[in-house]
Design an enzyme around this catalytic site. Sequence first.
Site, PDB file in Angstrom:
ATOM      1  N   LYS A 180     -28.877   9.523   4.901  1.00  0.00           N
ATOM      2  CA  LYS A 180     -28.634  11.438   4.261  1.00  0.00           C
ATOM      3  C   LYS A 180     -28.473  12.123   5.462  1.00  0.00           C
ATOM      4  O   LYS A 180     -29.291  12.796   6.340  1.00  0.00           O
ATOM      5  CB  LYS A 180     -30.453  11.382   3.489  1.00  0.00           C
ATOM      6  CG  LYS A 180     -30.277  12.416   2.579  1.00  0.00           C
ATOM      7  CD  LYS A 180     -30.808  14.152   3.127  1.00  0.00           C
ATOM      8  CE  LYS A 180     -30.521  15.166   2.787  1.00  0.00           C
ATOM      9  NZ  LYS A 180     -30.575  15.890   3.487  1.00  0.00           N
ATOM     10  N   GLU A 256     -37.621  12.124  15.620  1.00  0.00           N
ATOM     11  CA  GLU A 256     -37.277  13.275  17.223  1.00  0.00           C
ATOM     12  C   GLU A 256     -36.822  14.415  17.009  1.00  0.00           C
ATOM     13  O   GLU A 256     -36.136  14.331  16.061  1.00  0.00           O
ATOM     14  CB  GLU A 256     -35.770  12.096  17.786  1.00  0.00           C
ATOM     15  CG  GLU A 256     -35.194  12.356  18.735  1.00  0.00           C
ATOM     16  CD  GLU A 256     -34.269  13.386  19.151  1.00  0.00           C
ATOM     17  OE1 GLU A 256     -35.022  14.569  19.498  1.00  0.00           O
ATOM     18  OE2 GLU A 256     -33.022  13.778  18.660  1.00  0.00           O
ATOM     19  N   CYS A 289     -30.565  19.338  20.650  1.00  0.00           N
ATOM     20  CA  CYS A 289     -32.398  19.585  21.423  1.00  0.00           C
ATOM     21  C   CYS A 289     -33.581  19.035  21.991  1.00  0.00           C
ATOM     22  O   CYS A 289     -34.189  19.700  23.288  1.00  0.00           O
ATOM     23  CB  CYS A 289     -33.015  18.703  20.162  1.00  0.00           C
ATOM     24  SG  CYS A 289     -32.114  16.774  20.711  1.00  0.00           S
ATOM     25  N   GLU A 390     -38.972  27.005  20.280  1.00  0.00           N
ATOM     26  CA  GLU A 390     -37.157  25.741  20.548  1.00  0.00           C
ATOM     27  C   GLU A 390     -36.328  27.501  19.407  1.00  0.00           C
ATOM     28  O   GLU A 390     -35.930  27.399  18.711  1.00  0.00           O
ATOM     29  CB  GLU A 390     -36.940  25.163  19.738  1.00  0.00           C
ATOM     30  CG  GLU A 390     -35.390  24.061  19.263  1.00  0.00           C
ATOM     31  CD  GLU A 390     -35.859  22.931  19.291  1.00  0.00           C
ATOM     32  OE1 GLU A 390     -35.035  22.287  20.228  1.00  0.00           O
ATOM     33  OE2 GLU A 390     -35.802  22.474  17.954  1.00  0.00           O
TER      34      GLU A 390
END
Length: 486
Positions: A180, A256, A289, A390
């Site tokens: 997906k 993750e 990331c 982040e």
Amino acid sequence: MLSETKLYINGVVRPAAGDRTYETVGPWTGEVVGKAADASAEDVNEAIAAARRAFDATDWSTNHQARFELVKRLYELLQANEERISTLCRVQGGSALGFVPRAQVGMALGCYKELLDLFPQVRWEKDRGEAGPPQYRSHRKIVYEAVGVVGAITPWNVPLYVNIGKVVSALLAGCTVILKPAPDTPGPGAVMGELAAEAGFPPGVFNVVTGADPAMAGEMLVLDPRVDLISFTGSTGVGKRIMEKGAATLKRVFLELGGKSAKIVLDDVPNFAQEVASTMLVGHAGQGCAVQSRLLVSRKRYAEAVEILRGAYAAYEGKWGDFDDPSQVMGPVISKKQMERVMGYIDLGVREGATLLAGGKTRPEKGGGWFIEPTCFVDVTNDMRIGREEIFGPVLVVIPYEDEEDAIRIANDSDYGLSSGVASGDLDRALRLAGRIRAGSVSVNGGMCIAGDLPFGGYKMSGIGREWGVEGIEEYLESKVVAWRV
């Protein structure tokens, strides 16, 4: 305009039910660049059913050599279509031309090859010998088997790279997969489906469902008891929701997630200016990331570092935001929503009292899309939100430390623990500090700690499990003990 992408379900490349499509918007222009199939709940259900049948009723999970040859064929077809995929990643994903050979496409295909090379190292059985009292003495072995049906949910920043890391590892392990992709970047996943059909994959072994709704298909995969494992790359918030919703079926989850990685530059480093300047957060507009978005510099050399960065950012003007320049690695952020989010953090940094050293503005003259200047804050403390959260944009924060202990304290004072870096003129000193950083990977003096043959993942809220390497394939295996009396 890009060609319309389709679903790949049960071995067939086809439109979504009712021929539903949605428009994809290009980050460089802010305009519609193509259409993608918009999967319905019925389409997703069909993909899950197909993957379940393929796992339960075929020899995909046990015929190691046959599936290896098919996965290898898919690699060859992706290589042959590298230019097409690169165009998708540029037009649909906002990649600068100079970033395409990196994690966007070139490194992604290189890492695919490394997974193929590692496949012979996967152990399917381990003999544990004889043990037990005389009347029950037994010979034991451990058999490693595929988990089952995998739902792979991937992000928009480096879609081909993450698709490969999940799909190829799971297929090599013997699982069947429903991929997906993110709504913003359906193209690379859809092409993988087309090429799997061309390679002759058995029906249901690999399926691709794209859609405008960012959550619908993913929620179905997480909640459905026919899906055995969810592999997700994305935000920590969504990862928490997947863990919560997956609990109903005790589903295995591999996550993750986010990062706020620190690079510690020690005061003894001989190439101080280079180490400081190279931390400018510009590759793919900081949308990664594992990027080192916190630069930690000794207070003794902090003023020097600030002036180095001031000059480096000034010199970078004119070296980003050009669609056709092969030397450039920075383009726009992915969407208007992401641009507004990043600009919100920049405004927040100013309100928190940090000094805006460079950047901080949108750049509409670059084009109709979502351009933000390379941005740097100095005089940041680690309790500021720009130092803790982040941002996922081209925003570097620079934090002073007093000594080694303070540097380690700041680096580890984070909800995240994905990646990190240490630079020093004394390798033993750098390695000692690296051993104390709570992160899944640490680059020492520029060492490449992220590669297709190495496990990648994080500590704390950066996730659970490891991707890539033999360890990444083994994430998709179960262990079974078999013992017989002797």
